[in-house]
Design an enzyme around this catalytic site. Sequence first.
Site, PDB file in Angstrom:
ATOM      1  N   TRP A 151     -25.475  -2.023 -34.752  1.00 43.10           N
ATOM      2  CA  TRP A 151     -26.336  -1.380 -35.739  1.00 43.10           C
ATOM      3  C   TRP A 151     -27.562  -2.188 -36.132  1.00 43.10           C
ATOM      4  O   TRP A 151     -28.413  -1.690 -36.862  1.00 43.10           O
ATOM      5  CB  TRP A 151     -25.548  -1.023 -37.005  1.00 43.10           C
ATOM      6  CG  TRP A 151     -24.579  -2.035 -37.548  1.00 43.10           C
ATOM      7  CD1 TRP A 151     -23.230  -2.012 -37.425  1.00 43.10           C
ATOM      8  CD2 TRP A 151     -24.873  -3.191 -38.340  1.00 43.10           C
ATOM      9  NE1 TRP A 151     -22.656  -3.084 -38.080  1.00 43.10           N
ATOM     10  CE2 TRP A 151     -23.634  -3.817 -38.655  1.00 43.10           C
ATOM     11  CE3 TRP A 151     -26.055  -3.769 -38.827  1.00 43.10           C
ATOM     12  CZ2 TRP A 151     -23.553  -4.985 -39.423  1.00 43.10           C
ATOM     13  CZ3 TRP A 151     -25.982  -4.927 -39.587  1.00 43.10           C
ATOM     14  CH2 TRP A 151     -24.738  -5.520 -39.877  1.00 43.10           C
ATOM     15  N   ASN A 152     -27.705  -3.417 -35.660  1.00 41.29           N
ATOM     16  CA  ASN A 152     -28.798  -4.225 -36.207  1.00 41.29           C
ATOM     17  C   ASN A 152     -30.154  -3.985 -35.529  1.00 41.29           C
ATOM     18  O   ASN A 152     -31.176  -3.973 -36.201  1.00 41.29           O
ATOM     19  CB  ASN A 152     -28.440  -5.712 -36.213  1.00 41.29           C
ATOM     20  CG  ASN A 152     -28.044  -6.234 -34.850  1.00 41.29           C
ATOM     21  OD1 ASN A 152     -27.601  -5.488 -33.986  1.00 41.29           O
ATOM     22  ND2 ASN A 152     -28.194  -7.526 -34.665  1.00 41.29           N
ATOM     23  N   LYS A 175     -22.771   4.940 -26.452  1.00 42.57           N
ATOM     24  CA  LYS A 175     -22.120   5.138 -27.751  1.00 42.57           C
ATOM     25  C   LYS A 175     -22.801   4.191 -28.737  1.00 42.57           C
ATOM     26  O   LYS A 175     -22.514   3.003 -28.790  1.00 42.57           O
ATOM     27  CB  LYS A 175     -20.619   4.849 -27.663  1.00 42.57           C
ATOM     28  CG  LYS A 175     -19.861   5.284 -28.932  1.00 42.57           C
ATOM     29  CD  LYS A 175     -19.465   4.060 -29.736  1.00 42.57           C
ATOM     30  CE  LYS A 175     -18.732   4.457 -31.017  1.00 42.57           C
ATOM     31  NZ  LYS A 175     -19.394   3.953 -32.224  1.00 42.57           N
ATOM     32  N   GLY A 228     -21.700  -6.653 -30.048  1.00 41.67           N
ATOM     33  CA  GLY A 228     -21.048  -6.478 -31.334  1.00 41.67           C
ATOM     34  C   GLY A 228     -20.169  -7.668 -31.666  1.00 41.67           C
ATOM     35  O   GLY A 228     -20.394  -8.778 -31.180  1.00 41.67           O
ATOM     36  N   GLU A 250     -21.844  -9.211 -25.222  1.00 41.65           N
ATOM     37  CA  GLU A 250     -22.710 -10.089 -26.010  1.00 41.65           C
ATOM     38  C   GLU A 250     -22.175 -10.036 -27.429  1.00 41.65           C
ATOM     39  O   GLU A 250     -22.325  -9.031 -28.125  1.00 41.65           O
ATOM     40  CB  GLU A 250     -24.166  -9.622 -25.923  1.00 41.65           C
ATOM     41  CG  GLU A 250     -25.155 -10.665 -26.402  1.00 41.65           C
ATOM     42  CD  GLU A 250     -25.490 -10.504 -27.871  1.00 41.65           C
ATOM     43  OE1 GLU A 250     -24.893 -11.244 -28.688  1.00 41.65           O
ATOM     44  OE2 GLU A 250     -26.336  -9.673 -28.190  1.00 41.65           O
ATOM     45  N   LEU A 251     -21.531 -11.126 -27.856  1.00 42.56           N
ATOM     46  CA  LEU A 251     -20.720 -11.104 -29.063  1.00 42.56           C
ATOM     47  C   LEU A 251     -21.334 -11.960 -30.172  1.00 42.56           C
ATOM     48  O   LEU A 251     -22.534 -12.103 -30.250  1.00 42.56           O
ATOM     49  CB  LEU A 251     -19.291 -11.527 -28.711  1.00 42.56           C
ATOM     50  CG  LEU A 251     -18.683 -10.747 -27.537  1.00 42.56           C
ATOM     51  CD1 LEU A 251     -17.308 -11.270 -27.182  1.00 42.56           C
ATOM     52  CD2 LEU A 251     -18.640  -9.257 -27.826  1.00 42.56           C
ATOM     53  N   CYS A 284     -27.210 -11.788 -34.195  1.00 42.10           N
ATOM     54  CA  CYS A 284     -26.163 -12.594 -33.569  1.00 42.10           C
ATOM     55  C   CYS A 284     -26.628 -14.024 -33.341  1.00 42.10           C
ATOM     56  O   CYS A 284     -25.808 -14.935 -33.204  1.00 42.10           O
ATOM     57  CB  CYS A 284     -25.722 -11.951 -32.259  1.00 42.10           C
ATOM     58  SG  CYS A 284     -27.098 -11.526 -31.180  1.00 42.10           S
ATOM     59  N   GLU A 385     -18.574 -16.072 -38.536  1.00 42.26           N
ATOM     60  CA  GLU A 385     -19.855 -15.366 -38.590  1.00 42.26           C
ATOM     61  C   GLU A 385     -19.927 -14.506 -39.848  1.00 42.26           C
ATOM     62  O   GLU A 385     -19.095 -13.627 -40.052  1.00 42.26           O
ATOM     63  CB  GLU A 385     -20.038 -14.508 -37.347  1.00 42.26           C
ATOM     64  CG  GLU A 385     -21.412 -13.871 -37.259  1.00 42.26           C
ATOM     65  CD  GLU A 385     -21.616 -13.097 -35.973  1.00 42.26           C
ATOM     66  OE1 GLU A 385     -22.707 -13.193 -35.388  1.00 42.26           O
ATOM     67  OE2 GLU A 385     -20.683 -12.389 -35.547  1.00 42.26           O
TER      68      GLU A 385
END
Length: 492
Positions: A151-152, A175, A228, A250-251, A284, A385
Amino acid sequence: MERYNLFIDGRQTPPNSDRWFDSDNPFTAEPWAEIARGDAVDVDRAVRAAHQAFIQGAWPAMSASQRGLLLHRLGDRIAAEAARLAAIEVRDNGKLYSEMHAQLQYLPQWYYYYGGLADKLQGSVIPLDKKGYFNYTRQEPLGVVAIITPWNSPLMLLAWKLAPALAAGCTVVIKPSEFTSASTLAFVELLGDVGFPPGVVNVVTGFGAEVGSPLVEHPLVRKITFTGSDTTGRHINVQAAREFKHVSLELGGKSPNIIFEDADIASAVNGAVSGIFAASGQTCIAGSRLLVQDSVHDAVVEKLLALARSATMGDPMEAGTQVGPITTRPQYEKVLSYIDIALADGARLVLGGAAATRPACGKGWFVEPTVFTDVHNSMRIAQEEVFGPVLSVIRFKDEEEAIAIANDVRFGLGAGVWTSDIGRAFRMSERIQSGTVWVNTYRAVSYMSPFGGYKDSGIGRENGLDAVNEYVQTKSVWINTGAASGNPFVIR
């Protein structure tokens, strides 16, 4: 209230459930749009449309150069629609219009770059050790790709995945986050304008259990690419492994931003503020751990607090606003809870530490820029985080201790180093365990430079030449040009 439908096989379509859910404006804390609530039936329709478009029809009949031309045209359309799409993103996720508009103006470069790469994905001729054979390789698209975005920065992070996937010849089902779906649904309407065949790009909106899991588990999906949280990424990785699907993840991050005593302090403090308070810390790569050498610690903190106090909070559509709201109510509450955790663990609060009540913030989900000192790297505020405007300042003595602290975390996405010593810049860049190291700058990205994480920060790379290789597989072709058949029971 605006209403957004699903996008399947080139058309807007209502959800199977005939249900919609609200999307909230973080600045007003009120709903502004209704988003289609998809389910497993919608996922199946979208995946089958993508699969059909992949195996037959106009898309596989195109040359790679023709696919590249479509990507170029899409970039042109994005440039023309940048202001409109940016405004939708601001209404949906609360980030500054100044930043979203800049992102949207830059976004076409991804589609131009990968459009140029589309017809350069070439195999090799292998000079074999065996006479009588000709061997070459082909780079072939994986098939249907599930793209799951956060969402960022919805459209920016979508481009990092969509552009190389389409350049490789894949088809996709997107999605988006249930919190910020509107800009993606507005964006995909541009695809038909520039000539993308129906079914090549599809969007199913909704919630993780109802859309995300069926999409990841669908047997016709060959790859999942996700940005996410590490918790969700780990779950996706487990699901994908059951059917040996390709993944790019990508976390999260807990990036160290390291200031040495020989740094340009003014520039370093500016970089520290950019690293944690830009985008309200909702990136992130946020430099959420500020490592400062003992000899300059007090001077850095003093300048940091002065600059952070001057930040203007308020309406993200206003040009003068510097810090906007937190995107979602649950995230807003999470950020505030971490402030309480840090206080309980003994960190010293020197700025902020509460919800913002300034008149300009209205009813929005704002958190004051927050700074903690006397933080030990073992504290939860330094290890977990937060994804908000909360900075932990940690002292260090020398280069060795800085490296030890920087790497003593399970994440490894980004890091900053501030120094005037070129030798130190190279040494630190080599030894820090992260996918990106910025020296005397922070938060710079490009479509040309690979991006991804070490350790729990993910698998695979986005951007640059590396990204397109995430969407192809190598096929080896052997042709007998005259070799004797030999013993049929012995390997050739």
